[in-house]
Design a protein around this motif. Structure first.
Motif, PDB file in Angstrom:
ATOM      1  N   LYS A   1      53.638 -57.688  16.972  1.00 60.33           N
ATOM      2  CA  LYS A   1      54.705 -56.891  16.377  1.00 60.33           C
ATOM      3  C   LYS A   1      55.656 -56.394  17.447  1.00 60.33           C
ATOM      4  O   LYS A   1      55.249 -55.984  18.529  1.00 60.33           O
ATOM      5  CB  LYS A   1      54.128 -55.694  15.631  1.00 60.33           C
TER       6      LYS A   1
ATOM      7  N   SER B   1      56.333 -57.969   6.787  1.00 63.26           N
ATOM      8  CA  SER B   1      56.169 -58.963   7.852  1.00 63.26           C
ATOM      9  C   SER B   1      57.309 -59.980   7.920  1.00 63.26           C
ATOM     10  O   SER B   1      57.246 -60.898   8.721  1.00 63.26           O
ATOM     11  CB  SER B   1      54.841 -59.703   7.673  1.00 63.26           C
TER      12      SER B   1
ATOM     13  N   THR C   1      59.920 -52.845  11.957  1.00 66.77           N
ATOM     14  CA  THR C   1      59.290 -53.684  12.979  1.00 66.77           C
ATOM     15  C   THR C   1      59.486 -55.148  12.622  1.00 66.77           C
ATOM     16  O   THR C   1      59.709 -55.499  11.465  1.00 66.77           O
ATOM     17  CB  THR C   1      57.777 -53.392  13.089  1.00 66.77           C
ATOM     18  N   THR C   2      59.406 -55.992  13.640  1.00 64.79           N
ATOM     19  CA  THR C   2      59.560 -57.435  13.445  1.00 64.79           C
ATOM     20  C   THR C   2      58.273 -58.120  13.874  1.00 64.79           C
ATOM     21  O   THR C   2      57.740 -57.840  14.949  1.00 64.79           O
ATOM     22  CB  THR C   2      60.739 -57.963  14.287  1.00 64.79           C
ATOM     23  N   GLN C   3      57.788 -59.005  13.028  1.00 67.13           N
ATOM     24  CA  GLN C   3      56.571 -59.768  13.329  1.00 67.13           C
ATOM     25  C   GLN C   3      56.972 -61.022  14.106  1.00 67.13           C
ATOM     26  O   GLN C   3      57.770 -61.822  13.633  1.00 67.13           O
ATOM     27  CB  GLN C   3      55.852 -60.157  12.030  1.00 67.13           C
TER      28      GLN C   3
END
Length: 138
Positions: free
Chosen positions: A79, A14, A72-74
């Motif tokens: 997301k 995360s 992935t980027t929070q």
């Protein structure tokens, strides 16, 4: 590769986009020179594996914040999928040989060149250099 793996070990699922790693810390941890680490950061960015999200500040003792494009980027809104910018990278095309002859390249001939007058070529003899500083002279 070492730098890429180090950044991956800092990813916890995360925190992509907030991966902290300074050039000095990377050099120390990875056992590499600072110039090598700097080139590695640039190479990973140029090839689309890494994005600088926030520049660090030496005086405030804050390292750069990095984002891995493979993860992935929070965000606050949820997301965000991995951008995978590396898929768009292509190596630079380099010119080889002359512009008029595409097959021209610098290749060492298989045989020594023949002399026009028939004289015999002698092999090159190695030059032995004396090393200084290994033995003390009186």
């Amino acid at each position: 590769m070492k730098l890429w793996l180090e950044l991956h070990t800092r990813f916890n699922g995360s925190n992509n986009g907030k991966l902290f790693l300074s050039m000095n810390e990377a050099a120390e941890i990875l056992g590499l020179g600072k110039a090598t680490v700097q080139r590695a950061f640039e190479d990973l960015q140029d090839k689309g594996f890494l994005v600088l999200e926030q520049e660090g500040n030496w005086y405030h003792r804050r390292a750069h914040e990095w984002r891995l494009t493979t993860k992935t980027t929070q965000t606050r809104s949820g997301k965000k999928a991995a951008t995978n910018n590396w898929r768009f990278w292509q190596p630079e095309k380099t010119k080889r040989g002359s512009g008029t002859d595409p097959s021209a390249s610098s290749v060492v001939p298989f045989e020594n060149p023949k002399t026009p007058h028939g004289s015999k070529l002698e092999p090159v003899r190695p030059v032995f250099r004396r090393s200084f500083g290994s033995e003390s002279e009186h």
